[in-house]
Scaffold this motif. Structure first.
Motif, PDB file in Angstrom:
ATOM      1  N   ARG A   1       0.809  -1.218   0.000  1.00 55.94           N
ATOM      2  CA  ARG A   1       0.000   0.000   0.000  1.00 55.94           C
ATOM      3  C   ARG A   1       0.845   1.272   0.000  1.00 55.94           C
ATOM      4  O   ARG A   1       0.354   2.349  -0.313  1.00 55.94           O
TER       5      ARG A   1
ATOM      6  N   GLY B   1       1.291   2.192  -3.828  1.00 51.15           N
ATOM      7  CA  GLY B   1       0.117   2.308  -4.682  1.00 51.15           C
ATOM      8  C   GLY B   1      -0.413   0.971  -5.149  1.00 51.15           C
ATOM      9  O   GLY B   1      -1.201   0.899  -6.095  1.00 51.15           O
TER      10      GLY B   1
ATOM     11  N   ASP C   1      -1.745  -3.237  -3.935  1.00 46.94           N
ATOM     12  CA  ASP C   1      -2.342  -3.963  -2.821  1.00 46.94           C
ATOM     13  C   ASP C   1      -2.012  -5.432  -3.024  1.00 46.94           C
ATOM     14  O   ASP C   1      -1.602  -5.845  -4.100  1.00 46.94           O
TER      15      ASP C   1
ATOM     16  N   GLN D   1      -5.804  12.287  10.542  1.00 44.06           N
ATOM     17  CA  GLN D   1      -6.150  11.573   9.315  1.00 44.06           C
ATOM     18  C   GLN D   1      -6.827  10.234   9.555  1.00 44.06           C
ATOM     19  O   GLN D   1      -7.226   9.548   8.620  1.00 44.06           O
TER      20      GLN D   1
ATOM     21  N   GLU E   1      -4.336   0.810  10.455  1.00 45.35           N
ATOM     22  CA  GLU E   1      -3.777   2.064   9.936  1.00 45.35           C
ATOM     23  C   GLU E   1      -2.315   2.231  10.357  1.00 45.35           C
ATOM     24  O   GLU E   1      -1.461   2.619   9.554  1.00 45.35           O
TER      25      GLU E   1
ATOM     26  N   GLN F   1       0.428   6.727   3.184  1.00 42.37           N
ATOM     27  CA  GLN F   1       0.280   5.928   1.964  1.00 42.37           C
ATOM     28  C   GLN F   1       0.139   6.799   0.714  1.00 42.37           C
ATOM     29  O   GLN F   1       0.741   6.509  -0.324  1.00 42.37           O
ATOM     30  N   ALA F   2      -0.645   7.857   0.841  1.00 37.82           N
ATOM     31  CA  ALA F   2      -0.901   8.679  -0.339  1.00 37.82           C
ATOM     32  C   ALA F   2       0.366   9.442  -0.742  1.00 37.82           C
ATOM     33  O   ALA F   2       1.197   9.764   0.095  1.00 37.82           O
ATOM     34  N   GLY F   3       0.509   9.694  -2.022  1.00 38.14           N
ATOM     35  CA  GLY F   3       1.629  10.501  -2.509  1.00 38.14           C
ATOM     36  C   GLY F   3       2.906   9.701  -2.618  1.00 38.14           C
ATOM     37  O   GLY F   3       2.927   8.483  -2.399  1.00 38.14           O
ATOM     38  N   ASP F   4       3.965  10.412  -2.990  1.00 36.83           N
ATOM     39  CA  ASP F   4       5.224   9.692  -3.180  1.00 36.83           C
ATOM     40  C   ASP F   4       6.386  10.403  -2.504  1.00 36.83           C
ATOM     41  O   ASP F   4       7.532  10.295  -2.930  1.00 36.83           O
TER      42      ASP F   4
ATOM     43  N   ARG G   1       8.396  10.889   7.217  1.00 34.28           N
ATOM     44  CA  ARG G   1       8.202  11.305   5.833  1.00 34.28           C
ATOM     45  C   ARG G   1       8.810  12.686   5.638  1.00 34.28           C
ATOM     46  O   ARG G   1       8.529  13.593   6.426  1.00 34.28           O
TER      47      ARG G   1
END
Lengths: 495, 425
Positions: free
Chosen positions: B111, B114, B116, B239, B295, B303-306, B346
């Motif tokens: 995840r 991007g 699963d 979040q 979570e 998880q979102a973005g790079d 991050r």
């Protein structure tokens, strides 16, 4: 038991080697008198003995490094030794080897409660770790029955277990870091106080490597807060089948007890005769189940286990009502080996592991073997994890009886492998089970293990003659047979 | 051109590797190929920049996904054997149906990239673990036996199907966490354990990182068998899909207890008493606990973005100190698991020019060094960055040399995932 032929060139240089060792460690730390060497001639597997060429007792990692570097340069073999409690001959000396005694590494270096770990030298005893932290409510979980004497370095070398390992894991699950010395003298640190060592899991590889890969000088162990309470049940069944079923049903109910031990009729009788703790004498099997945790949990689970046992028709159930009574329940189990020792001049303790549900079949076949070899046997069983300790009774003064006991033992271990188990659950291969390795592993499997050995010890000077039935030279094992253009491109689906 | 070879049986895996050894053609080993973004990039296999970073060009992909299926599962023996290519989800569903679980709580790492899914072999090759690591251990503590094909093209095995086993070297552990650089795993036997009857999570609200660190250490040092200890600073907590967490309006420190009903009730009560003076308390029951810890396990907040992501394994009680030092030099967002022993950091926004060369590696690793050691892995960054920066913690010379010799002992021609972990290994 055939050990590697002594290297005559090394034996001829014994005096010179002693002098060299005395330049590394103090004079009195090099033992060379036969009378004093005799102390080291065997370990817990007393059937085998051999005087070492010399014994060296270093006390710093730097000294270990210098000793090993010297030995590598001079092609001298090394046998590491902690407390010498191995039951598989792991510390059996070599006639042309230095026995490296690590007993002087006996200091607890650091206790770090905030990170729930302790850093100790390799020769600290297992029990001493728990004793060093118990005042603050902590303990070190693995508890082999030799814990008063055995060292943490030896525990790592053998991946020692104990009665609590079903719930709390073996040595390998309870250490965080190591300092060790490779045969060329290089000092390596693995892991630390953090979880999961970086890179390849060499910490996992070292654990259970039986002193063949490196000399461990320091260990960082995990320590745990002590459970607030513990109680035990003592449950008697008419048969070992019923006892085995009870174990399966307890685990099937989602209960992982702190300890779960089983003894067969002969073992129960011997233990009761020895320590008189009130074991029932009319049973085919006796189960000890210990639950630990907060009192609310322990009380709840005691009742659940009691009803599981009731449903299976247990002939007797007792629940410990005090700490004293709980210890009494265990006293018989802990005394099982010496109790057998009272009944027979000698006994031979086996250590196979089997899938638990095969227990009834294994016990009945062991009983048949007992008739065939005309030797009595009593069975003690770490019931939760399938680790079986048949104790074969014999008298070494009767010609041929030791050999018969050994053959009986080999047959039991073959049987363990046949039903899906393994040769040794916690005592190690050592010299004892070395020649049975082929029962469990193919030549390819064993050669791959030896290649790993070569990555650490290319001259094969560390504890040779142990674990592997056949020694190959590293150069020979390292060869790759290339068939360029001879092997066709694999005919596989591709996308 | 590269092709994906999909052997359906062990003999075909051996045949493929033997061929690759003969032709000196390196292979990329994949299960479900969901974690290609982890580790140093293997070049040529999937359109990566070729020839940079010193890695060899991959000839073909060895796809083990057809070695799939559970061949043995005996709940009362706590043991399961499956092909390495078996989807993790299939195994989790099978054990859940029997009231059991993989106690190491493997994170679904795909995840982060991007994707699963993921396979048992992938989880073992990466030694995955989740929040329960602190109590139950990682994948390495649950692997009982493996079968695989070495870089010599030989099928071998290690271990067995029983928990207590010291017969020969524990190569199963060595395989675990070796990222496919030593052998192509074909079959894995793992220990499974009963799933807890009940779960409760105590939330301590509004603590700063240092206070949270003390709270987690206090809880873990108690006898209440905490099986999850995480701290989410305010921006991260906001979040969460769990209303009690996102609606807390500040940082959330979470402590999990699991087990039988009466035990969980008693321990929850005891922990509330122990931590009550530190801040306002809240409590999650089983369903919310499951969402929340998933979570944490899967690093859902990141998880979102790079944006580049570091996974830092630290001396547990020094977690907050490590983060403070890193944050002084490199802006980012962190959260903590394993009682401070695992930090997800991050890097936010454009990486400072000053640090662009190594994506924060020096800052992160120096902070670790100052606070008792550990290791840091750059788990997410562009291929080009991961080819340049040491993705895994660099090793001292002696250990690096030993690592290379161990690699040689399995894969002397460097055919299997060469360079995935370290340059040239």
């Amino acid at each position: 038991m055939k050990m590697p032929d002594p290297d005559q060139a090394v034996l001829a240089r014994r005096a010179e080697i002693i002098v060299a060792m005395r330049t590394i460690v103090p004079d009195q730390s090099v033992i060379s008198e036969e009378r004093e060497l005799a102390v080291y001639e065997s370990d817990g597997l007393t059937a085998y003995h051999q005087l070492p060429m010399i014994v060296v007792l270093p006390e710093t990692t730097a000294q270990v490094s210098q000793v090993l570097a010297y030995c590598q340069r001079n092609n001298v073999k090394i046998v590491p030794r902690g407390a010498g409690t191995s039951l598989s001959g792991g510390a059996l000396p070599l006639a042309d080897g230095i026995t490296l005694g690590l007993g002087k590494f006996n200091r607890v270096l650091e206790i770090d409660y905030d990170n729930r770990c302790a850093r100790v030298q390799t020769g600290v005893t297992n029990l001493a770790i728990s004793q060093a932290v118990e005042g603050d409510g902590f303990y070190y979980a693995p508890d082999p029955s030799s814990q008063i004497a055995c060292t943490i370095g030896g525990n790592v070398a053998e991946n020692s277990g104990g009665v609590h390992c079903l719930k709390y894991g073996l040595t390998t699950n309870n250490i965080l870091g190591l300092e060790m010395v490779l045969p060329d003298g290089e000092i390596i640190r693995l892991g630390g106080k953090h979880m999961d060592s970086e890179g390849y899991d060499l910490l996992g590889l070292m654990t259970g490597s039986e002193g063949l890969l490196g000399i461990i000088t320091e260990v960082t162990v995990r320590i745990l807060p002590k459970p607030t309470s513990a109680r035990a049940l003592m449950i008697g069944f008419e048969t070992s089948e019923a006892g085995g079923q009870c174990v399966a049903n307890i685990i099937g109910a989602g209960i992982i007890p702190g300890g779960m031990e089983m003894m067969d009729g002969p073992a129960v009788e011997a233990a009761e005769a020895f320590v008189q703790v009130g074991y029932p004498l009319d049973v085919g099997s006796l189960l000890l189940v210990e639950l630990d945790g907060p009192p609310a949990e322990v009380d709840y689970l005691i009742e659940r286990v009691r009803s599981i046992a009731d449903e299976l028709g247990a002939v007797s159930i007792r629940v410990s009502q005090s700490e004293e009574e709980r210890e009494q329940f265990w006293a018989g189990r802990k005394a099982a080996f010496p109790a057998i020792g009272r009944l027979t001049p000698d006994y031979y303790c086996m250590d196979g592991t089997i899938p638990r549900h095969r227990l009834p079949e294994v016990l009945s076949r062991v009983a048949e073997m007992s008739k065939k070899y005309d030797l009595d046997v009593a069975n003690v069983f770490h019931a939760g994890d399938g680790n079986l300790h048949p104790l074969i009774m014999y008298d070494s003064n009767n010609p041929g009886e030791l050999e018969r006991a050994e053959d009986f033992g080999s047959d039991i271990l073959r049987l363990c492998v046949e039903v899906g188990g393994v040769l040794t659950g916690e005592h190690g291969v050592g010299v004892e089970k070395r020649d049975l390795m082929g029962v469990m592993f193919s030549e390819i499997d064993l050669n791959q293990q030896q290649r790993v050995k070569c990555a650490f010890d290319p001259q094969q000077l560390l504890n040779p003659g142990k674990v592997f039935p056949t020694l190959h030279r590293c150069a020979e094992l390292g060869r790759v047979h290339i068939h360029r253009g001879k092997t066709r491109f694999p005919d596989l689906p591709r996308f | 051109m590269t092709e994906a070879l999909q052997p359906a049986e062990v003999a075909q895996v051996a045949e493929t590797v033997t061929w690759a050894v003969g032709e000196e053609i390196p292979l990329e080993i994949v299960g479900a190929a969901t974690k290609r973004g982890l580790g140093r990039p293997l070049l040529g296999a999937h359109g990566g920049a070729q020839g940079t970073g010193g890695n060899r060009i991959i000839g073909h992909t060895l796809d083990l996904s057809r070695l799939s299926g559970i061949s043995l599962y005996e709940p009362e023996e706590l043991v399961l054997t499956a092909g390495a290519g078996t989807p993790l989800a299939e195994i989790e569903a099978a054990v859940a149906a029997e009231g059991q679980q993989l106690a190491f709580e493997p994170m679904h790492m795909a995840r982060l990239y991007g994707n699963d899914g993921g396979t048992l072999g992938g989880a073992v090759a990466c030694n995955l673990a989740g929040p329960r690591r602190i109590k139950a251990g990682a994948a390495r503590d649950h692997v009982l036996g493996i079968k695989g094909v070495s870089g010599r093209g030989e099928a071998f095995k290690s271990g067995g199907r029983v928990v207590k086993n010291v017969t020969g070297y524990d190569l199963s552990k060595l395989m675990t966490g070796s990222y496919g650089t030593l052998a192509a795993l074909t079959e894995i036997t793992i220990k499974v354990l009963p799933a807890p009857e009940k779960t409760r999570t105590i939330l301590v609200l509004g603590l700063d990182d240092e206070a949270a660190q003390r709270a987690m250490t206090t809880a873990l040092n108690s006898s209440h068998e905490v099986s999850g200890a995480a701290h989410l600073p305010a921006a991260v907590a906001a979040q969460s899909a769990v209303g009690y967490v996102s609606g807390a309006g500040g940082a959330v420190t979470a402590l999990r207890v699991e087990g039988f009903g009466p035990s969980v009730a008693a321990r929850t009560e005891a922990l509330r008493e122990l931590l009550g003076s530190l801040g306002a308390l809240e409590e999650l029951h089983s369903a919310n606990s499951a969402v929340f810890w998933q979570e944490v396990r899967d690093v859902a907040p990141f998880q979102a973005g790079d944006l580049p992501l570091w996974r830092i394994s630290a001396t547990p009680n020094n977690g907050a100190a490590v983060v403070r030092d890193v944050a002084d030099a490199q802006s980012g967002t962190a959260f903590y698991d394993w009682g401070g022993g695992l930090i997800w950091y991050r890097l936010d926004g454009p990486v400072d020019d000053r640090l662009a060369d190594d994506c924060g590696a020096t800052v992160v690793r120096q902070a670790l060094e100052r606070h008792g050691g550990g290791h840091a892995t750059l788990v997410r960054a562009a291929d080009e960055v991961r080819a340049r920066v040491e993705v895994f913690q660099p090793q001292a010379d002696g250990l690096a040399a030993l690592t290379a010799r161990v690699k040689d002992s399995f894969d002397p021609r460097r055919i299997l995932n060469p360079g995935r972990m370290y340059r040239g290994v």
